[in-house]
Structures are given as structure tokens and as C-alpha cells.
Design a protein around this motif. Structure first.
Motif, PDB file in Angstrom:
ATOM      1  N   MET A   1       0.773  -1.538  -0.057  1.00  0.00           N
ATOM      2  CA  MET A   1      -0.282  -0.379  -0.211  1.00  0.00           C
ATOM      3  C   MET A   1       0.822   1.224  -0.034  1.00  0.00           C
TER       4      MET A   1
ATOM      5  N   ILE B   1       0.287   3.850  -2.060  1.00  0.00           N
ATOM      6  CA  ILE B   1      -1.391   3.847  -2.370  1.00  0.00           C
ATOM      7  C   ILE B   1      -1.169   5.577  -1.307  1.00  0.00           C
TER       8      ILE B   1
ATOM      9  N   VAL C   1      -1.117   7.758  -8.836  1.00  0.00           N
ATOM     10  CA  VAL C   1      -2.129   7.672  -7.983  1.00  0.00           C
ATOM     11  C   VAL C   1      -3.160   9.061  -7.872  1.00  0.00           C
TER      12      VAL C   1
END
Length: 405
Positions: free
Chosen positions: A45, A48, A201
Motif C-alpha cells: 500500500m 497508495i 495515483v
């Protein structure tokens, strides 16, 4: 219906309790499978997280371009019930990243060559600096025979220990050091790749930020009791105000301080101006202790090259920090955290102890959020008890009768 709801809530509570007990046991006494799982999950992650942080920092810039050039299109899209105007949002994103790329190119093309020259000059003069320091030490020992005798005794005492340390610890760990260096290269490559994915992102998050916010509010209204949603959104707004004001303001303040330091040091002909400016600007991100962390190594570095310039730099850095603390910082940051100097120091020390330099930076806004939450709970309970909320009413030197009044 109520009985079924009670059973469902009780089952969830029992399951969560048993899961927490098993997780606690596995973490302390088991194979730590949960810790490994969360470590892998956090690594996956990480792009992100980078993207969310970049989007959070750049959101005001995107909003600025939209409001400055496309406010009619934005108002029309809102009136029609759309989340955003696609074309103005795309143009605003392009303008934002074009501005960032242009600023980065100008900064790197101007600063990077100068920084390379400073670092190259520093390594070229290492032998001269070693001779200067050795001369200082030799002069000190000649002027103080007692100190010379104490140093000789300590050298004889620790000689064998140092030899054992080099042969038994340093040499066996040389191979581990080479492995760590190669691993650091792979980590750097991984960080760059994660950062690139994070930029992608962030573009997606910025282009759909209204929809993402709507989904988040939808989840809150779906799972949180209606009477508590107001306080939850109020708390989120407070946290956003503290974090956005502090993080963005501190980064901008540090950039300004670094630029001012560069031009003034160049005017004063301070040695290693680019390197010193980078050190001062980067360490200024850390509240309270940052100016000292940046000034001490910079002064020592300049002192080796030119002692007179080191005195000039010391005077300048004191003036610069006063200007930053009384003019630039308050204008940019204001009172975003609401913390006194004592609580800022505590937040920096605690955050630095647990998470190092990032903890010293983010410890202040995190502690400010906790401080605001505790203050809110305290004021609420005092209001329920009919007691005064003013802190001055609880002074010990005020008579009890006056405090009650």
C-alpha cells in the motif's frame, strides 16, 4: 427485531474480542504472522500512501486554478449536479504539474551543479581539514599538560578494547555492510518506483476527489449513528485544518528560508553556500530544534574553511531564525496547532523517539489533534457539570469562593 439486532451486535463484539486476544498472543508469543502480514500489506500500500499524500498537498493548488480561471464552468457543473467539470479539472491538473516540474527543473538545474561542486570541494579538502583539527588538538594538548596526560592514559586504556572491537566486530560485519549497501540501492530504486506510481495515483485522486469524498461520507452515514455524524465530521474538519495548515505551511516556510539563506550566503561569500542552504532549509522543517540541527554542522563546516565567514554565518543565522520565528512563520503558519512551546517540545521529543526525523515533523500535528480532542472532551464534561471552562478559574492562588463565582 431488536432481539436479533442485539444478537448480531453481541456476536460481532465476541468475535472482535477473541480476534484481539489471538492477535495479542501471536504478536508476543507466536510466529507473529499478523505482524508479517501487516508489513507486507503496508509495503504493497506504500504507493497508495504516497499518492494520497501528494494529492492532499496539491489539492489547494488544483482548487486555486479552477477558481481563478474556470469558476463559471465549476459553478455550472455544481448547479447541474455533477461532481466536477472534466475539462477545467484536467487543465488545472496540467497547470499544477507543469508548475511543479518547472520549479523542480529550475531548482535542480541551478542548485544541483552548485551542490555537486560544494560536495566535491568538501571531499577534496578532507585531508586539509584533518590536519587543521589535528593541529587544534595538538595545540590544546601542548598548552594543557594535564589534559595531555589524561588523553595518553585513556588511549592506553582503550587501545586493546578498540583492537578487539575492530577484529571481532567491525571486520565480520564488513560483509554485512556491503550487503546493506546493496540492499539500500534496491530500496532506493523501490522508493523511486513507488513514488512514480504514487504520482499516478495522486492524479487519479485529484481528478476524482469530490467523488472520493462523497463515497467516504456515504460510508460514514451508512455505518455511524446519525446523531454522531455531526461530531465526527467536525473532528475530521479540525484534523484537516491542523494537518493541512501545519504541513503545507511548514514546507513552504522551509523553502523560503532555504532560498533566503542561499542568496544571503552567496552575497556574504560563505563557503559551501549551496550545501549549507540545503542543510538549513531541510532541517528547518523540524519545529523548534530544526534551526539548531542545521546551524551547528553548517557553522563547523564553514569554520574549517574560513573562521571569519563562520562568524558572519552565525550572526546571519541568528537574525534569520528571529525573522522566521516572528515574521515569516506566523504569517504562513499562524496558530494552526494551538500548542504552547512546551507541548511542541514534548511532541517533537516523543515523535522523534519512536519514528526518528519523520516523527519529529509529524509529531506536532498529531499531538495537536490529540490535544484538541482532549480539550473538547474536557470542555464538554465541565459544561455538563456547570463548571467554568476558563483555565484561569482553576488557579490555586485564587480563593475557592472567587473560583466558584
Amino acid at each position: 427485531m431488536k432481539h436479533k439486532l442485539f444478537d448480531w451486535q453481541a456476536g460481532i463484539t465476541v468475535f472482535a474480542t477473541v480476534a484481539a486476544i489471538l492477535l495479542f498472543y501471536d504478536t508476543l508469543f507466536g510466529s507473529r504472522a499478523a505482524v508479517s502480514f501487516f508489513r507486507i500489506l503496508s509495503g504493497a500500500m506504500q504507493p497508495i500512501f504516497y499518492g494520497a499524500l501528494i494529492a492532499y498537498l496539491l489539492a489547494p493548488t488544483v482548487n486555486f486554478w479552477e477558481e481563478a480561471f474556470f469558476h463559471r464552468s465549476v459553478d455550472r457543473a455544481r448547479a447541474e449536479g455533477r461532481m466536477c467539470a472534466p475539462i477545467p479539472r484536467a487543465v488545472s491538473l496540467l497547470l499544477t504539474w507543469a508548475m511543479i516540474c518547472a520549479a523542480a527543473w529550475l531548482l535542480l538545474s541551478f542548485l544541483l551543479p552548485e551542490l555537486y561542486k560544494s560536495i566535491f570541494q568538501l571531499f577534496s579538502n578532507l585531508e586539509n581539514y584533518y590536519n587543521i583539527i589535528s593541529g587544534w588538538i595538538a595545540h590544546l594538548l601542548e598548552q594543557n599538560p594535564a589534559v595531555e596526560a589524561w588523553v595518553a592514559t585513556q588511549m592506553n586504556t582503550y587501545y586493546k578494547e578498540m583492537t578487539n572491537w575492530l577484529t571481532k566486530e567491525v571486520l565480520p560485519q564488513a560483509q554485512m555492510l556491503m550487503t546493506a549497501v546493496s540492499g539500500g540501492i534496491f530500496q532506493a530504486v523501490g522508493f523511486v518506483s513507488d513514488l512514480v506510481v504514487g504520482v499516478i495515483v495522486s492524479v487519479y485522486l485529484l481528478s476524482t476527489k469530490e467523488r472520493c469524498a462523497a463515497h467516504a461520507r456515504k460510508l460514514v452515514y451508512g455505518f455511524v449513528p446519525l446523531e454522531k455524524t455531526y461530531w465526527l465530521f467536525r473532528g475530521i474538519h479540525k484534523v484537516d485544518r491542523i494537518f493541512s495548515g501545519f504541513v503545507r505551511g511548514k514546507l513552504l516556510d522551509s523553502l523560503i528560508i532555504g532560498v533566503i539563506c542561499f542568496f544571503v550566503c552567496r552575497f556574504l561569500q560563505i563557503p559551501y553556500t549551496p550545501l549549507v542552504s540545503v542543510i538549513v532549509g531541510v532541517t528547518n522543517i523540524i519545529p523548534f530544534f530544526g534551526p539548531f540541527l542545521g546551524a551547528v554542522p553548517s557553522i563547523f563546516l564553514i569554520l574549517l574553511a574560513n573562521p571569519i565567514r563562520a562568524v558572519y554565518f552565525l550572526i546571519f543565522i541568528i537574525i534569520l531564525q528571529q525573522v522566521d520565528g516572528n515574521v515569516i512563520g506566523p504569517k504562513i503558519l499562524g496558530d494552526k496547532t494551538g500548542l504552547s512551546s512546551l507541548w511542541v517540545i514534548i511532541a517533537i521529543l516523543v515523535g522523534g523517539s519512536f519514528f526518528g526525523l519523520p516523527g519529529m515533523f509529524f509529531g506536532v500535528p498529531v499531538f495537536a489533534c490529540l490535544y484538541a480532542f482532549v480539550s473538547f472532551l474536557t470542555r464538554t464534561r465541565l459544561r455538563e457539570r456547570g463548571m467554568p471552562e476558563n483555565t484561569a478559574a482553576y488557579r490555586t492562588d485564587v480563593p475557592q469562593q472567587e473560583r466558584e463565582e
